[in-house]
Design a protein around this motif. Structure first.
Motif, PDB file in Angstrom:
ATOM      1  N   MET A 232       0.863  -1.174   0.000  1.00  0.00           N
ATOM      2  CA  MET A 232       0.000   0.000   0.000  1.00  0.00           C
ATOM      3  C   MET A 232       0.904   1.230   0.000  1.00  0.00           C
ATOM      4  O   MET A 232       1.435   1.643   1.030  1.00  0.00           O
ATOM      5  CB  MET A 232      -0.914  -0.008   1.214  1.00  0.00           C
ATOM      6  CG  MET A 232      -1.765  -1.277   1.330  1.00  0.00           C
ATOM      7  SD  MET A 232      -2.892  -1.536  -0.065  1.00  0.00           S
ATOM      8  CE  MET A 232      -4.102  -0.276   0.277  1.00  0.00           C
ATOM      9  N   VAL A 233       1.099   1.787  -1.157  1.00  0.00           N
ATOM     10  CA  VAL A 233       2.041   2.879  -1.351  1.00  0.00           C
ATOM     11  C   VAL A 233       1.338   4.225  -1.182  1.00  0.00           C
ATOM     12  O   VAL A 233       0.224   4.414  -1.685  1.00  0.00           O
ATOM     13  CB  VAL A 233       2.664   2.784  -2.760  1.00  0.00           C
ATOM     14  CG1 VAL A 233       3.499   4.016  -3.075  1.00  0.00           C
ATOM     15  CG2 VAL A 233       3.507   1.521  -2.873  1.00  0.00           C
ATOM     16  N   ILE A 234       1.972   5.140  -0.461  1.00  0.00           N
ATOM     17  CA  ILE A 234       1.457   6.511  -0.355  1.00  0.00           C
ATOM     18  C   ILE A 234       2.304   7.395  -1.255  1.00  0.00           C
ATOM     19  O   ILE A 234       3.502   7.574  -1.036  1.00  0.00           O
ATOM     20  CB  ILE A 234       1.495   7.010   1.099  1.00  0.00           C
ATOM     21  CG1 ILE A 234       0.611   6.129   1.986  1.00  0.00           C
ATOM     22  CG2 ILE A 234       1.042   8.463   1.171  1.00  0.00           C
ATOM     23  CD1 ILE A 234       0.612   6.525   3.436  1.00  0.00           C
ATOM     24  N   LEU A 261       5.417  -1.607  -7.902  1.00  0.00           N
ATOM     25  CA  LEU A 261       5.987  -1.363  -6.584  1.00  0.00           C
ATOM     26  C   LEU A 261       6.107   0.140  -6.340  1.00  0.00           C
ATOM     27  O   LEU A 261       6.091   0.936  -7.287  1.00  0.00           O
ATOM     28  CB  LEU A 261       7.376  -2.004  -6.466  1.00  0.00           C
ATOM     29  CG  LEU A 261       7.476  -3.517  -6.646  1.00  0.00           C
ATOM     30  CD1 LEU A 261       8.945  -3.942  -6.610  1.00  0.00           C
ATOM     31  CD2 LEU A 261       6.679  -4.248  -5.589  1.00  0.00           C
ATOM     32  N   GLY A 262       6.265   0.502  -5.078  1.00  0.00           N
ATOM     33  CA  GLY A 262       6.561   1.878  -4.723  1.00  0.00           C
ATOM     34  C   GLY A 262       8.051   2.052  -4.518  1.00  0.00           C
ATOM     35  O   GLY A 262       8.694   1.242  -3.852  1.00  0.00           O
ATOM     36  N   VAL A 263       8.598   3.099  -5.104  1.00  0.00           N
ATOM     37  CA  VAL A 263      10.035   3.378  -5.035  1.00  0.00           C
ATOM     38  C   VAL A 263      10.233   4.763  -4.434  1.00  0.00           C
ATOM     39  O   VAL A 263       9.510   5.705  -4.793  1.00  0.00           O
ATOM     40  CB  VAL A 263      10.671   3.316  -6.447  1.00  0.00           C
ATOM     41  CG1 VAL A 263      12.137   3.692  -6.395  1.00  0.00           C
ATOM     42  CG2 VAL A 263      10.494   1.910  -7.036  1.00  0.00           C
ATOM     43  N   PRO A 264      11.172   4.918  -3.481  1.00  0.00           N
ATOM     44  CA  PRO A 264      11.396   6.233  -2.869  1.00  0.00           C
ATOM     45  C   PRO A 264      11.608   7.324  -3.912  1.00  0.00           C
ATOM     46  O   PRO A 264      12.327   7.121  -4.907  1.00  0.00           O
ATOM     47  CB  PRO A 264      12.653   6.019  -2.019  1.00  0.00           C
ATOM     48  CG  PRO A 264      12.633   4.565  -1.689  1.00  0.00           C
ATOM     49  CD  PRO A 264      12.067   3.887  -2.917  1.00  0.00           C
ATOM     50  N   ASP A 265      10.987   8.470  -3.690  1.00  0.00           N
ATOM     51  CA  ASP A 265      11.051   9.556  -4.648  1.00  0.00           C
ATOM     52  C   ASP A 265      11.067  10.882  -3.888  1.00  0.00           C
ATOM     53  O   ASP A 265      10.246  11.086  -2.975  1.00  0.00           O
ATOM     54  CB  ASP A 265       9.838   9.505  -5.589  1.00  0.00           C
ATOM     55  CG  ASP A 265       9.899  10.544  -6.685  1.00  0.00           C
ATOM     56  OD1 ASP A 265      10.374  10.216  -7.783  1.00  0.00           O
ATOM     57  OD2 ASP A 265       9.459  11.687  -6.440  1.00  0.00           O
ATOM     58  N   PRO A 266      11.966  11.823  -4.235  1.00  0.00           N
ATOM     59  CA  PRO A 266      12.072  13.080  -3.482  1.00  0.00           C
ATOM     60  C   PRO A 266      10.851  13.979  -3.616  1.00  0.00           C
ATOM     61  O   PRO A 266      10.557  14.772  -2.719  1.00  0.00           O
ATOM     62  CB  PRO A 266      13.317  13.741  -4.074  1.00  0.00           C
ATOM     63  CG  PRO A 266      13.488  13.118  -5.419  1.00  0.00           C
ATOM     64  CD  PRO A 266      13.000  11.721  -5.292  1.00  0.00           C
ATOM     65  N   GLU A 267      10.126  13.866  -4.718  1.00  0.00           N
ATOM     66  CA  GLU A 267       8.962  14.718  -4.943  1.00  0.00           C
ATOM     67  C   GLU A 267       7.676  14.084  -4.402  1.00  0.00           C
ATOM     68  O   GLU A 267       6.885  14.745  -3.728  1.00  0.00           O
ATOM     69  CB  GLU A 267       8.784  15.002  -6.435  1.00  0.00           C
ATOM     70  CG  GLU A 267       7.575  15.871  -6.749  1.00  0.00           C
ATOM     71  CD  GLU A 267       7.414  16.139  -8.229  1.00  0.00           C
ATOM     72  OE1 GLU A 267       6.446  16.822  -8.609  1.00  0.00           O
ATOM     73  OE2 GLU A 267       8.265  15.651  -9.019  1.00  0.00           O
ATOM     74  N   TRP A 268       7.473  12.804  -4.707  1.00  0.00           N
ATOM     75  CA  TRP A 268       6.210  12.143  -4.393  1.00  0.00           C
ATOM     76  C   TRP A 268       6.244  11.363  -3.074  1.00  0.00           C
ATOM     77  O   TRP A 268       5.217  10.878  -2.633  1.00  0.00           O
ATOM     78  CB  TRP A 268       5.832  11.187  -5.533  1.00  0.00           C
ATOM     79  CG  TRP A 268       5.608  11.893  -6.824  1.00  0.00           C
ATOM     80  CD1 TRP A 268       6.504  12.045  -7.846  1.00  0.00           C
ATOM     81  CD2 TRP A 268       4.428  12.594  -7.221  1.00  0.00           C
ATOM     82  NE1 TRP A 268       5.956  12.776  -8.862  1.00  0.00           N
ATOM     83  CE2 TRP A 268       4.670  13.122  -8.514  1.00  0.00           C
ATOM     84  CE3 TRP A 268       3.180  12.810  -6.633  1.00  0.00           C
ATOM     85  CZ2 TRP A 268       3.728  13.858  -9.200  1.00  0.00           C
ATOM     86  CZ3 TRP A 268       2.231  13.542  -7.332  1.00  0.00           C
ATOM     87  CH2 TRP A 268       2.507  14.059  -8.595  1.00  0.00           C
ATOM     88  N   GLY A 269       7.409  11.256  -2.463  1.00  0.00           N
ATOM     89  CA  GLY A 269       7.541  10.389  -1.297  1.00  0.00           C
ATOM     90  C   GLY A 269       7.816   8.973  -1.761  1.00  0.00           C
ATOM     91  O   GLY A 269       8.853   8.381  -1.475  1.00  0.00           O
ATOM     92  N   VAL A 273       5.866   2.560  -9.703  1.00  0.00           N
ATOM     93  CA  VAL A 273       6.662   2.072 -10.833  1.00  0.00           C
ATOM     94  C   VAL A 273       6.092   0.735 -11.304  1.00  0.00           C
ATOM     95  O   VAL A 273       5.874  -0.174 -10.503  1.00  0.00           O
ATOM     96  CB  VAL A 273       8.143   1.899 -10.449  1.00  0.00           C
ATOM     97  CG1 VAL A 273       8.950   1.364 -11.633  1.00  0.00           C
ATOM     98  CG2 VAL A 273       8.724   3.221  -9.962  1.00  0.00           C
ATOM     99  N   ALA A 274       5.858   0.632 -12.610  1.00  0.00           N
ATOM    100  CA  ALA A 274       5.366  -0.609 -13.212  1.00  0.00           C
ATOM    101  C   ALA A 274       6.507  -1.307 -13.935  1.00  0.00           C
ATOM    102  O   ALA A 274       7.203  -0.699 -14.757  1.00  0.00           O
ATOM    103  CB  ALA A 274       4.224  -0.318 -14.181  1.00  0.00           C
ATOM    104  N   PHE A 275       6.706  -2.577 -13.641  1.00  0.00           N
ATOM    105  CA  PHE A 275       7.701  -3.416 -14.305  1.00  0.00           C
ATOM    106  C   PHE A 275       6.928  -4.320 -15.261  1.00  0.00           C
ATOM    107  O   PHE A 275       6.121  -5.151 -14.827  1.00  0.00           O
ATOM    108  CB  PHE A 275       8.477  -4.231 -13.276  1.00  0.00           C
ATOM    109  CG  PHE A 275       9.149  -3.382 -12.228  1.00  0.00           C
ATOM    110  CD1 PHE A 275      10.482  -3.012 -12.360  1.00  0.00           C
ATOM    111  CD2 PHE A 275       8.444  -2.935 -11.114  1.00  0.00           C
ATOM    112  CE1 PHE A 275      11.099  -2.223 -11.398  1.00  0.00           C
ATOM    113  CE2 PHE A 275       9.048  -2.161 -10.142  1.00  0.00           C
ATOM    114  CZ  PHE A 275      10.382  -1.795 -10.295  1.00  0.00           C
ATOM    115  N   VAL A 276       7.170  -4.147 -16.557  1.00  0.00           N
ATOM    116  CA  VAL A 276       6.278  -4.734 -17.557  1.00  0.00           C
ATOM    117  C   VAL A 276       7.050  -5.587 -18.558  1.00  0.00           C
ATOM    118  O   VAL A 276       8.059  -5.155 -19.111  1.00  0.00           O
ATOM    119  CB  VAL A 276       5.513  -3.631 -18.313  1.00  0.00           C
ATOM    120  CG1 VAL A 276       4.661  -4.231 -19.408  1.00  0.00           C
ATOM    121  CG2 VAL A 276       4.646  -2.828 -17.344  1.00  0.00           C
TER     122      VAL A 276
END
Length: 325
Positions: A232-234, A261-269, A273-276
């Motif tokens: 559960m990604v915020i 998955l959720g990946v750390p990001d400076p703007e969005w927290g 990311v979709a791995f396809v």
């Protein structure tokens, strides 16, 4: 997966399980967790717990008989195939490279990736009374294809700590109780629970309950699994259920498989990311997801893959994906 080159090792594992199953030694069986999200744990399963799991499964599917072993025997799914077959008086049939053309067995256990692969040629699978699918979420579209092909597929939910699957098509097996914590975590109680983790005193069930890492709901006797709590990604203040996004992407006609998955990001927290594995660009993916899910859930990055990295037990290697991102 069970490969032809590994047959000798698989046979040795079957012999080891048989020796334990038929022994009077009270020592537990040690089942290793997959380690898909971290270091594997050594799960201690008592003979009573394993017997309870075998009996409850046989009661639910309505029969006993020989099982085909197509999943790795070192994990709880393969271990269960072996003991279920032994309990019915049979040695399981080892399936090499998903070749079922000459398999003489009544029951089969697969992970979702395997089911997806074999559905292109389902004729050899119709001989099975029941095909259990567990070890991860299975797409509704894949299960629909399986049923249309005449296969009796049952989706299971469980883990090493519960002696494998203890919920079949959303309904708990006999003696198994389901609870939902205040944080939406799924809790499980019943005779199939583990004794604890080897080398970690006091790590067994808490007052008879095991709290999983999954979120879900339990309504009218049916369990719905939303995915891992850490799935559960915020992102930008919005809570996103990444398993639902991945399931939607897999429905795209040009996508063979996908994980989100959720990946750390400076703007969005965290950024989604979709791995396809397939042919879809970011704009198309975002539009596709936004048709049925909130637009804010749509991925902000696509990582194209030629194949999905898998662990030995057929589950997606989430750590490898995070490193790719």
């Amino acid at each position: 997966m069970v490969n032809a080159s590994e047959r000798d090792g698989v046979v040795e594992r079957i012999q080891a399980v048989r020796a334990w199953w038929e022994s009077d030694d009270p020592a537990p069986w040690i089942a290793e967790t997959s380690g898909s999200t971290g270091r594997p744990k050594q799960v201690q399963l008592s003979r009573d717990a394993v017997r309870a799991a075998v009996a409850a499964s046989a009661q639910r599917i309505g029969a006993t008989g020989r099982w085909a072993l197509a999943v790795p025997p070192e994990f709880v799914g393969g271990f269960n195939v072996i003991v279920r077959s032994l309990a019915a008086g049979h040695v399981p049939v080892v399936v090499e490279d998903l070749d079922f053309s000459r398999v003489d067995a009544d029951f089969l256990s697969l992970v979702p990736t395997q089911l997806h692969r074999v559905l292109d040629a389902p004729d050899d699978l119709r001989r099975f009374h029941t095909i259990l699918v567990g070890g991860g979420p299975s797409d509704a579209a894949v299960r629909t294809r399986a049923k249309e092909a005449g296969l009796n597929v049952v989706a299971t939910y469980g883990m090493a700590e519960t002696c494998g699957g203890v919920v079949y098509d959303g309904r708990p097996l006999e003696g198994v109780r389901i609870g939902i914590g205040d944080d939406a975590r799924i809790r499980i109680s019943g005779p199939t629970l583990f004794d604890g983790y080897a080398g970690i005193p006091g790590s067994g069930p808490d007052e008879g309950w095991f709290t999983t890492a999954d979120a879900g709901s339990f309504t009218d006797g049916v369990l719905a699994v939303f995915g891992r709590v850490d799935d559960m990604v915020i992102t930008g203040g919005v809570k996103v259920a990444t398993p639902a996004v991945a399931a939607r992407l897999r429905q795209h006609q040009w996508v063979r498989t996908a994980e989100v998955l959720g990946v750390p990001d400076p703007e969005w927290g965290q950024r989604v990311v979709a791995f396809v594995v397939g042919e879809v660009d970011l704009d198309d993916a975002r539009d596709w997801v936004g048709e049925t899910l909130p637009r804010s859930w749509a991925p902000r990055q696509i990582v194209p893959l030629t194949r999905m990295p898998l662990l030995d037990n057929g589950k997606v290697d989430r750590q490898a994906l995070l490193e790719l991102a």
